[in-house]
Motif scaffolding. Sequence first.
Motif, PDB file in Angstrom:
ATOM      1  N   SER A 145      10.118 -16.481 -22.477  1.00 35.36           N
ATOM      2  CA  SER A 145      10.995 -15.313 -22.435  1.00 35.36           C
ATOM      3  C   SER A 145      11.815 -15.257 -21.145  1.00 35.36           C
ATOM      4  O   SER A 145      12.943 -14.753 -21.131  1.00 35.36           O
ATOM      5  CB  SER A 145      10.183 -14.028 -22.585  1.00 35.36           C
ATOM      6  OG  SER A 145       9.219 -13.916 -21.547  1.00 35.36           O
ATOM      7  N   ASP A 146      11.286 -15.800 -20.058  1.00 36.18           N
ATOM      8  CA  ASP A 146      12.034 -15.801 -18.791  1.00 36.18           C
ATOM      9  C   ASP A 146      12.844 -17.073 -18.591  1.00 36.18           C
ATOM     10  O   ASP A 146      13.467 -17.272 -17.551  1.00 36.18           O
ATOM     11  CB  ASP A 146      11.091 -15.577 -17.608  1.00 36.18           C
ATOM     12  CG  ASP A 146      10.048 -16.684 -17.459  1.00 36.18           C
ATOM     13  OD1 ASP A 146      10.102 -17.682 -18.210  1.00 36.18           O
ATOM     14  OD2 ASP A 146       9.166 -16.543 -16.589  1.00 36.18           O
ATOM     15  N   LYS A 147      12.812 -17.946 -19.605  1.00 40.67           N
ATOM     16  CA  LYS A 147      13.623 -19.178 -19.636  1.00 40.67           C
ATOM     17  C   LYS A 147      13.244 -20.182 -18.545  1.00 40.67           C
ATOM     18  O   LYS A 147      14.002 -21.119 -18.277  1.00 40.67           O
ATOM     19  CB  LYS A 147      15.119 -18.858 -19.544  1.00 40.67           C
ATOM     20  CG  LYS A 147      15.613 -17.843 -20.569  1.00 40.67           C
ATOM     21  CD  LYS A 147      15.398 -18.302 -21.991  1.00 40.67           C
ATOM     22  CE  LYS A 147      16.045 -17.378 -23.008  1.00 40.67           C
ATOM     23  NZ  LYS A 147      15.427 -16.048 -23.098  1.00 40.67           N
ATOM     24  N   THR A 148      12.084 -20.030 -17.923  1.00 44.97           N
ATOM     25  CA  THR A 148      11.644 -20.999 -16.924  1.00 44.97           C
ATOM     26  C   THR A 148      11.029 -22.224 -17.607  1.00 44.97           C
ATOM     27  O   THR A 148      10.744 -22.210 -18.807  1.00 44.97           O
ATOM     28  CB  THR A 148      10.622 -20.375 -15.964  1.00 44.97           C
ATOM     29  OG1 THR A 148       9.511 -19.871 -16.734  1.00 44.97           O
ATOM     30  CG2 THR A 148      11.236 -19.244 -15.167  1.00 44.97           C
ATOM     31  N   LEU A 149      10.815 -23.293 -16.838  1.00 40.36           N
ATOM     32  CA  LEU A 149      10.279 -24.529 -17.388  1.00 40.36           C
ATOM     33  C   LEU A 149       8.815 -24.351 -17.786  1.00 40.36           C
ATOM     34  O   LEU A 149       8.056 -23.601 -17.166  1.00 40.36           O
ATOM     35  CB  LEU A 149      10.414 -25.659 -16.373  1.00 40.36           C
ATOM     36  CG  LEU A 149      11.847 -25.964 -15.914  1.00 40.36           C
ATOM     37  CD1 LEU A 149      11.848 -27.124 -14.921  1.00 40.36           C
ATOM     38  CD2 LEU A 149      12.769 -26.257 -17.090  1.00 40.36           C
ATOM     39  N   VAL A 150       8.450 -25.059 -18.831  1.00 40.87           N
ATOM     40  CA  VAL A 150       7.119 -24.902 -19.415  1.00 40.87           C
ATOM     41  C   VAL A 150       6.072 -25.665 -18.604  1.00 40.87           C
ATOM     42  O   VAL A 150       6.288 -26.816 -18.205  1.00 40.87           O
ATOM     43  CB  VAL A 150       7.110 -25.393 -20.879  1.00 40.87           C
ATOM     44  CG1 VAL A 150       5.704 -25.355 -21.467  1.00 40.87           C
ATOM     45  CG2 VAL A 150       8.061 -24.537 -21.718  1.00 40.87           C
ATOM     46  N   VAL A 151       4.943 -25.029 -18.378  1.00 36.12           N
ATOM     47  CA  VAL A 151       3.794 -25.638 -17.716  1.00 36.12           C
ATOM     48  C   VAL A 151       2.620 -25.630 -18.693  1.00 36.12           C
ATOM     49  O   VAL A 151       2.317 -24.597 -19.308  1.00 36.12           O
ATOM     50  CB  VAL A 151       3.403 -24.865 -16.443  1.00 36.12           C
ATOM     51  CG1 VAL A 151       2.166 -25.476 -15.789  1.00 36.12           C
ATOM     52  CG2 VAL A 151       4.575 -24.850 -15.460  1.00 36.12           C
ATOM     53  N   VAL A 152       1.977 -26.782 -18.869  1.00 32.37           N
ATOM     54  CA  VAL A 152       0.778 -26.859 -19.712  1.00 32.37           C
ATOM     55  C   VAL A 152      -0.420 -26.483 -18.854  1.00 32.37           C
ATOM     56  O   VAL A 152      -0.659 -27.078 -17.803  1.00 32.37           O
ATOM     57  CB  VAL A 152       0.598 -28.276 -20.294  1.00 32.37           C
ATOM     58  CG1 VAL A 152      -0.723 -28.397 -21.036  1.00 32.37           C
ATOM     59  CG2 VAL A 152       1.765 -28.616 -21.221  1.00 32.37           C
ATOM     60  N   LYS A 153      -1.175 -25.488 -19.316  1.00 28.02           N
ATOM     61  CA  LYS A 153      -2.287 -24.958 -18.525  1.00 28.02           C
ATOM     62  C   LYS A 153      -3.608 -25.127 -19.259  1.00 28.02           C
ATOM     63  O   LYS A 153      -3.763 -24.680 -20.390  1.00 28.02           O
ATOM     64  CB  LYS A 153      -2.039 -23.477 -18.219  1.00 28.02           C
ATOM     65  CG  LYS A 153      -0.791 -23.234 -17.387  1.00 28.02           C
ATOM     66  CD  LYS A 153      -0.590 -21.764 -17.075  1.00 28.02           C
ATOM     67  CE  LYS A 153       0.664 -21.538 -16.229  1.00 28.02           C
ATOM     68  NZ  LYS A 153       0.869 -20.107 -15.895  1.00 28.02           N
ATOM     69  N   ASP A 154      -4.548 -25.791 -18.589  1.00 29.35           N
ATOM     70  CA  ASP A 154      -5.913 -25.943 -19.090  1.00 29.35           C
ATOM     71  C   ASP A 154      -6.804 -25.009 -18.279  1.00 29.35           C
ATOM     72  O   ASP A 154      -7.256 -25.347 -17.182  1.00 29.35           O
ATOM     73  CB  ASP A 154      -6.366 -27.401 -18.945  1.00 29.35           C
ATOM     74  CG  ASP A 154      -7.768 -27.636 -19.480  1.00 29.35           C
ATOM     75  OD1 ASP A 154      -8.449 -26.654 -19.835  1.00 29.35           O
ATOM     76  OD2 ASP A 154      -8.186 -28.805 -19.545  1.00 29.35           O
TER      77      ASP A 154
ATOM     78  N   GLU B  50       3.190 -29.662 -14.888  1.00 30.95           N
ATOM     79  CA  GLU B  50       4.578 -29.250 -15.035  1.00 30.95           C
ATOM     80  C   GLU B  50       5.299 -30.259 -15.927  1.00 30.95           C
ATOM     81  O   GLU B  50       5.314 -31.456 -15.629  1.00 30.95           O
ATOM     82  CB  GLU B  50       5.244 -29.154 -13.677  1.00 30.95           C
ATOM     83  CG  GLU B  50       4.645 -28.077 -12.776  1.00 30.95           C
ATOM     84  CD  GLU B  50       5.372 -27.958 -11.446  1.00 30.95           C
ATOM     85  OE1 GLU B  50       6.388 -28.670 -11.268  1.00 30.95           O
ATOM     86  OE2 GLU B  50       4.920 -27.168 -10.605  1.00 30.95           O
ATOM     87  N   THR B  51       5.893 -29.769 -17.004  1.00 28.90           N
ATOM     88  CA  THR B  51       6.519 -30.676 -17.969  1.00 28.90           C
ATOM     89  C   THR B  51       7.975 -30.973 -17.653  1.00 28.90           C
ATOM     90  O   THR B  51       8.523 -31.976 -18.126  1.00 28.90           O
ATOM     91  CB  THR B  51       6.444 -30.086 -19.389  1.00 28.90           C
ATOM     92  OG1 THR B  51       7.304 -28.937 -19.468  1.00 28.90           O
ATOM     93  CG2 THR B  51       5.020 -29.684 -19.733  1.00 28.90           C
ATOM     94  N   GLY B  52       8.629 -30.101 -16.891  1.00 28.16           N
ATOM     95  CA  GLY B  52      10.051 -30.271 -16.640  1.00 28.16           C
ATOM     96  C   GLY B  52      10.924 -29.921 -17.828  1.00 28.16           C
ATOM     97  O   GLY B  52      12.136 -30.138 -17.808  1.00 28.16           O
ATOM     98  N   LEU B  53      10.319 -29.334 -18.867  1.00 26.01           N
ATOM     99  CA  LEU B  53      11.034 -29.018 -20.098  1.00 26.01           C
ATOM    100  C   LEU B  53      11.235 -27.518 -20.248  1.00 26.01           C
ATOM    101  O   LEU B  53      10.316 -26.733 -20.047  1.00 26.01           O
ATOM    102  CB  LEU B  53      10.253 -29.534 -21.314  1.00 26.01           C
ATOM    103  CG  LEU B  53      10.012 -31.040 -21.389  1.00 26.01           C
ATOM    104  CD1 LEU B  53       9.040 -31.358 -22.517  1.00 26.01           C
ATOM    105  CD2 LEU B  53      11.324 -31.785 -21.591  1.00 26.01           C
ATOM    106  N   LYS B  54      12.443 -27.138 -20.632  1.00 30.08           N
ATOM    107  CA  LYS B  54      12.703 -25.736 -20.959  1.00 30.08           C
ATOM    108  C   LYS B  54      12.282 -25.439 -22.388  1.00 30.08           C
ATOM    109  O   LYS B  54      11.819 -24.326 -22.694  1.00 30.08           O
ATOM    110  CB  LYS B  54      14.194 -25.428 -20.774  1.00 30.08           C
ATOM    111  CG  LYS B  54      14.554 -23.976 -21.047  1.00 30.08           C
ATOM    112  CD  LYS B  54      16.042 -23.730 -20.823  1.00 30.08           C
ATOM    113  CE  LYS B  54      16.427 -22.304 -21.154  1.00 30.08           C
ATOM    114  NZ  LYS B  54      17.881 -22.060 -20.967  1.00 30.08           N
ATOM    115  N   LYS B  55      12.447 -26.431 -23.266  1.00 25.48           N
ATOM    116  CA  LYS B  55      12.076 -26.246 -24.670  1.00 25.48           C
ATOM    117  C   LYS B  55      10.859 -27.114 -24.996  1.00 25.48           C
ATOM    118  O   LYS B  55      10.922 -28.342 -24.903  1.00 25.48           O
ATOM    119  CB  LYS B  55      13.244 -26.588 -25.586  1.00 25.48           C
ATOM    120  CG  LYS B  55      14.404 -25.615 -25.451  1.00 25.48           C
ATOM    121  CD  LYS B  55      15.475 -25.858 -26.498  1.00 25.48           C
ATOM    122  CE  LYS B  55      16.571 -24.800 -26.404  1.00 25.48           C
ATOM    123  NZ  LYS B  55      17.605 -24.971 -27.450  1.00 25.48           N
TER     124      LYS B  55
END
Length: 224
Positions: free
Chosen positions: A146-155, A163-168
Motif C-alpha cells: 500500500s505504501d509502494k515500497t520495495l517488498v521484503v520477504v520476512k521469516d 530484501e527483494t528489490g522488487l516493487k511488484k
Amino acid sequence: MEAVKIVNMYDLEQTIAKELFDGKTYPWEVLPEIGAFIKKLGPSLDPEVYEKKGEDIWIAKSAKIYDAANICGSCIIGENTEVRPGAFIRGNAIVGNDCVVGNSTELKNVVLFNHVQVPHYNYVGDSILGYFSHMGAGSITSNVKSDKTLVVVKDKVNGEEIETGLKKFGAMLGNHVEVGCNSVLNPGTVICPDCNVYPVSCVRGVIPPHHIFKDKDHVVEKHE
C-alpha cells in the motif's frame, strides 16, 4: 532462508520454464525475466504440439480455450490445460500442463507449474505457483504494498529478512500448497511445500513447509 530456496520449493521437472530458474537462488528472482524468456522459448516449441496463436502467444493444441477467454502475449499455455470463460491472461504468463485457469481469473507475470488450479475468481500477479498447488475460489495474490515500497520477504520464525528489490511481488507457492477460499496472500508471501491455508485468511511472510496456516498467531505443523 533455506526453505524458500528454489531447490526446496519446486520440482523443476514439472515446468517448461526450467531454464528460467538456472543460476537463481530464490524463486522471485525470475519475475523480471518471464516475458523475455517466453519470447526466447516460444519459437523453439515443437510445432506438432504448440500452435502460435498471436504475437508472442503459443498454445498447446490439446489445450481447451473457451471463446470468452482473453489471452494477451507474451504467453505459453501447456498441454491439456483448460482456460475457462471470462479468464484474462494479460501477459508474461507461463501456464503448465494439465492446469485450470477458471472463470474470471486473471493472470499477470506468472509461472504456473504443471497441475496448478486457479479455477474461480482468482487474481494471480507477479507470482509463482508450484506443482499441484491450488487456490480456492476468490483467493488472490496482492502484489504491491500500500505504501509502494520495495517488498521484503520476512521469516518471523527464524528472525530473517531478505530484501527483494522488487516493487511488484505477489506470492511464491511451493509444491502441493492448498489456499482456502477468499484468502489474501500479501506482497512477499512465501508458502513452502505441502502447506494448507484456512479460508478467509490474510497471509504474509514465510509459512514453513508442512504447516497449516489458521491465522497469524496459529501456524501449526501437520501430523500424519
